[in-house]
Write a protein that holds these residues in place. Sequence first.
Motif, PDB file in Angstrom:
ATOM      1  N   TYR A  14      40.939  32.074  36.734  1.00 11.94           N
ATOM      2  CA  TYR A  14      39.636  32.498  36.229  1.00 11.94           C
ATOM      3  C   TYR A  14      39.237  31.591  35.084  1.00 11.94           C
ATOM      4  CZ  TYR A  14      40.602  37.010  38.489  1.00 11.94           C
ATOM      5  OH  TYR A  14      40.883  38.001  39.376  1.00 11.94           O
ATOM      6  N   ILE A  23      42.494  30.677  33.032  1.00 15.67           N
ATOM      7  CA  ILE A  23      43.673  31.540  33.149  1.00 15.67           C
ATOM      8  C   ILE A  23      44.182  31.491  34.580  1.00 15.67           C
ATOM      9  CG2 ILE A  23      44.523  33.902  33.027  1.00 15.67           C
ATOM     10  CD1 ILE A  23      42.101  34.440  31.169  1.00 15.67           C
ATOM     11  N   ALA A  25      45.839  33.317  37.017  1.00 13.55           N
ATOM     12  CA  ALA A  25      46.280  34.700  37.193  1.00 13.55           C
ATOM     13  C   ALA A  25      47.323  34.800  38.304  1.00 13.55           C
ATOM     14  CB  ALA A  25      45.089  35.592  37.504  1.00 13.55           C
ATOM     15  N   PRO A  44      54.643  43.559  35.034  1.00 14.37           N
ATOM     16  CA  PRO A  44      54.059  43.982  33.755  1.00 14.37           C
ATOM     17  C   PRO A  44      52.549  43.729  33.735  1.00 14.37           C
ATOM     18  CG  PRO A  44      55.227  41.906  33.506  1.00 14.37           C
ATOM     19  CD  PRO A  44      55.489  42.374  34.900  1.00 14.37           C
ATOM     20  N   ASN A  45      51.879  44.240  32.729  1.00 17.02           N
ATOM     21  CA  ASN A  45      50.433  44.026  32.616  1.00 17.02           C
ATOM     22  C   ASN A  45      50.116  42.539  32.555  1.00 17.02           C
ATOM     23  OD1 ASN A  45      49.485  46.635  32.688  1.00 17.02           O
ATOM     24  ND2 ASN A  45      49.906  46.952  30.511  1.00 17.02           N
ATOM     25  N   GLY A  46      49.103  42.153  33.294  1.00 12.27           N
ATOM     26  CA  GLY A  46      48.708  40.747  33.279  1.00 12.27           C
ATOM     27  C   GLY A  46      49.482  39.887  34.251  1.00 12.27           C
ATOM     28  N   ALA A  47      50.358  40.511  35.057  1.00 10.59           N
ATOM     29  CA  ALA A  47      51.203  39.753  35.983  1.00 10.59           C
ATOM     30  C   ALA A  47      50.406  39.141  37.129  1.00 10.59           C
ATOM     31  CB  ALA A  47      52.302  40.643  36.537  1.00 10.59           C
ATOM     32  N   GLY A  48      49.271  39.771  37.434  1.00  7.16           N
ATOM     33  CA  GLY A  48      48.462  39.269  38.558  1.00  7.16           C
ATOM     34  C   GLY A  48      48.413  40.225  39.737  1.00  7.16           C
ATOM     35  N   SER A  50      46.581  43.143  40.132  1.00  5.02           N
ATOM     36  CA  SER A  50      45.217  43.532  40.508  1.00  5.02           C
ATOM     37  C   SER A  50      44.486  42.376  41.182  1.00  5.02           C
ATOM     38  CB  SER A  50      44.430  43.979  39.286  1.00  5.02           C
ATOM     39  OG  SER A  50      45.026  45.119  38.731  1.00  5.02           O
ATOM     40  N   THR A  51      44.669  41.183  40.652  1.00  2.00           N
ATOM     41  CA  THR A  51      44.010  40.021  41.247  1.00  2.00           C
ATOM     42  C   THR A  51      44.473  39.842  42.695  1.00  2.00           C
ATOM     43  OG1 THR A  51      43.869  38.979  39.085  1.00  2.00           O
ATOM     44  CG2 THR A  51      43.618  37.546  40.980  1.00  2.00           C
TER      45      THR A  51
ATOM     46  N   LYS B 251      34.159  34.416  40.843  1.00  2.00           N
ATOM     47  CA  LYS B 251      34.442  34.722  39.445  1.00  2.00           C
ATOM     48  C   LYS B 251      35.118  36.068  39.251  1.00  2.00           C
ATOM     49  CE  LYS B 251      30.824  31.976  37.288  1.00  2.00           C
ATOM     50  NZ  LYS B 251      29.653  32.016  36.415  1.00  2.00           N
ATOM     51  N   GLY B 252      35.287  36.805  40.352  1.00  2.00           N
ATOM     52  CA  GLY B 252      35.928  38.114  40.242  1.00  2.00           C
ATOM     53  C   GLY B 252      35.035  39.145  39.584  1.00  2.00           C
ATOM     54  N   TYR B 257      36.750  44.718  35.717  1.00  2.00           N
ATOM     55  CA  TYR B 257      37.891  44.050  35.073  1.00  2.00           C
ATOM     56  C   TYR B 257      37.838  44.260  33.577  1.00  2.00           C
ATOM     57  CZ  TYR B 257      39.892  40.228  32.436  1.00  2.00           C
ATOM     58  OH  TYR B 257      40.526  39.496  31.474  1.00  2.00           O
TER      59      TYR B 257
HETATM   60  N1  ADP Z   1      37.649  38.766  36.337  1.00  2.00           N
HETATM   61  C1  ADP Z   1      38.470  38.170  35.477  1.00  2.00           C
HETATM   62  N2  ADP Z   1      38.013  37.209  34.634  1.00  2.00           N
HETATM   63  C2  ADP Z   1      38.845  36.580  33.780  1.00  2.00           C
HETATM   64  N3  ADP Z   1      40.160  36.830  33.680  1.00  2.00           N
HETATM   65  C3  ADP Z   1      40.701  37.774  34.480  1.00  2.00           C
HETATM   66  C4  ADP Z   1      39.884  38.494  35.416  1.00  2.00           C
HETATM   67  N4  ADP Z   1      40.689  39.377  36.075  1.00  2.00           N
HETATM   68  C5  ADP Z   1      41.926  39.206  35.574  1.00  2.00           C
HETATM   69  N5  ADP Z   1      41.955  38.254  34.614  1.00  2.00           N
HETATM   70  C6  ADP Z   1      43.154  37.780  33.883  1.00  2.00           C
HETATM   71  O1  ADP Z   1      44.112  37.395  34.852  1.00  2.00           O
HETATM   72  C7  ADP Z   1      45.402  37.835  34.499  1.00  2.00           C
HETATM   73  C8  ADP Z   1      45.978  38.728  35.568  1.00  2.00           C
HETATM   74  O2  ADP Z   1      45.284  39.952  35.553  1.00  2.00           O
HETATM   75  P1  ADP Z   1      45.513  41.105  36.600  1.00  2.00           P
HETATM   76  O3  ADP Z   1      45.493  40.540  37.963  1.00  2.00           O
HETATM   77  O4  ADP Z   1      44.549  42.171  36.298  1.00  2.00           O
HETATM   78  O5  ADP Z   1      47.001  41.572  36.274  1.00  2.00           O
HETATM   79  P2  ADP Z   1      47.709  42.979  36.422  1.00  2.00           P
HETATM   80  O6  ADP Z   1      46.923  43.815  37.366  1.00  2.00           O
HETATM   81  O7  ADP Z   1      49.062  42.656  36.942  1.00  2.00           O
HETATM   82  O8  ADP Z   1      47.755  43.596  35.066  1.00  2.00           O
HETATM   83  C9  ADP Z   1      45.278  38.494  33.137  1.00  2.00           C
HETATM   84  O9  ADP Z   1      45.572  37.543  32.154  1.00  2.00           O
HETATM   85  C10 ADP Z   1      43.814  38.872  33.076  1.00  2.00           C
HETATM   86  O10 ADP Z   1      43.374  38.857  31.733  1.00  2.00           O
END
Ligand code: ADP
Lengths: 327, 257
Positions: A14, A23, A25, A44-48, A50-51, B251-252, B257
């Motif tokens: 992103y 970033i 992800a 853990p949080n931020g692992a990727g 959700s993405t 861009k998601g 988010y």
């Molecule tokens: N739409 C977005 N725009 C910018 N950064 C994002 C977006 N979605 C997630 N991120 C970043 O990508 C990384 C992975 O996030 P995420 O996939 O939500 O992880 P998790 O679900 O494991 O906590 C994090 O650093 C988060 O801040």
Amino acid sequence: MEPIIKIQNLKKSYKKRKAKEVIQAVKGISFSVNRGEILGLLGPNGAGKSTTIKMICGLVKPDAGTILIDGINNQDKRLKALNHISAVLEGNRNIYWRLTVRENLEYFAGNRGASRKEVAEEVASLLEKFRLKEKENELVNRLSRGMQQKLAIAVAMLANTDVILLDEPTLGLDVETSYEVRELLRSVASEYNRTIIISSHDMDVIQDICERTVIINNGQVVTDDKVENLLRLFEVRAYKIALGGLLTERQLLLLEQKFPHYTYIPDTFQSSLEVDLEKSEEIYDLFDILKLESTVVESIDRKSINFEQIFIKIVKGEAEHEMAQSS
Amino acid sequence: MKWLNLLKGNIRKEYIELKRYLPNTIAMLLTFYIIFLGMFAGIQIVGDPNTADANIQYVIVNYVFWFLAIIVVQDIGWQLQIEATQGTLEQLSMSPMGIWKIMLMRLISTVLVNFLIIIALLYLSMLTTGQWLNVDVVALAPIFILTIMSMIGLGFIIAGMSIVLKQVQAFLQILQFILAGLTFVPVSVAPVLAFLPIVKGVDLVRSVMIDGTSLLGIGFGDFMILVFNAIFYFVIGFIFFLYCERVAMKKGLLAHY
Ligand SMILES: Nc1ncnc2c1ncn2[C@@H]1O[C@H](COP(=O)(O)OP(=O)(O)O)[C@@H](O)[C@H]1O
Ligand SMILES: [Mg+2]
């Protein structure tokens, strides 16, 4: 059997708003999900997590890599692939707060092209199953968080897809409700024979519901194995040893070199030492160190280790766990 | 069949919300009516008495169209802003029907459900002022449908912007004045204005309702401009929306988010 979901070398970065920073992800994730399986995505949080889930749902476009859903590439045939997928994303927000429970179910069914008549039976059975029957005409904003979450899951169920993805389904729920939702997910999985992917940062949830887990850290898969295998593997490796006295400086130095993550609680009568072995043969190295000063070994126990500790070890990279074949 | 179910579902939601939040609906209509009374009074007090009737008729038509444009064009923007933060947008985006179909059905539902309100407003304003306009349904229907098409095109543009640009609120506020401009400015000011969305439609509606022109009385050229605008803005809006959807996926932005 062909896996229902096949993910290969998925990548996503992103761009941060305004700042030029990027970033990463997800940095090349691959895994497969078999039909009827309940898979846990743990990290853990931020692992990727959700993405990754959003890319499977076609909400986020990967920079690289492929996602096959029942053999359909979800980037080439997005809408066709969506026929096989439904999801509840993070934070029980996926429903309309100004509509009632029933209206939500019917509206979302309509948005997938089904009439109220066509889903009437299914709606009735889901309301029953999810114990939302008495609340069917209640506005969603008057429901408890737990009920809202159950409704969101019911909405996803109603889509009648092969695969359901749940992103952090118990996040923000109190302990009791969290158990209820888990119970529900287990029974849904067995009764309706759906493929379920659950993400969570809470190992308890994954251990409770999933058969297999893919552990993700820092955008990469660190482990892909059956939950029971992970538990067994680490049980063998963790030892707790009771010693009849203290260890010497020299012994501690050698321990530090050989088993950097040991725990030692000194006591003149009975000290305790805990070590994790990377290979079972290493137990001999440990004995060599103890033999040096003829330290008395009073007992050796396999330490019982829970999934949480395994998770922390894996994520911190304290333990290198080879990706075991999991079928 | 799926299209029809999609449309029915969205009409139902629109209707439920209008009914459930009836006080809001009434407040909205009241605001409309009070502003209208203000304009009416203004024309009578400070306007030239010789042109007062024509001015009032003019205001009625423009004002009703303005209301419609706000509901169709601006509302979809607000809705999507809210849905993006509440996380329902991602649920819609996962429909195998595709978001654009859902948006199109929503825009159409909005028009259908609010149509009755528009009619009520029209008659209320005519009743209040005693200015009875020529409601020639045969002539008005095609103009109306074609004008709505270009409004829906604008609606798509606003919907696309609302998904991609997070700070679109300020623009949505200004939008109602832009829409006012499009409905109130007469084509006679400058002929090119006819090619802006809505303008030609309102112009023709005025000539039917105020001057009593019949469907056959509308010039072929005028009608072609209307058809051209309808198709042009609809297609542009549609393409723009699909483009925004792609950007949002990159861009998601479709998912919370
Ligand atoms: N739409 C977005 N725009 C910018 N950064 C994002 C977006 N979605 C997630 N991120 C970043 O990508 C990384 C992975 O996030 P995420 O996939 O939500 O992880 P998790 O679900 O494991 O906590 C994090 O650093 C988060 O801040
Ligand atoms: Mg997450």
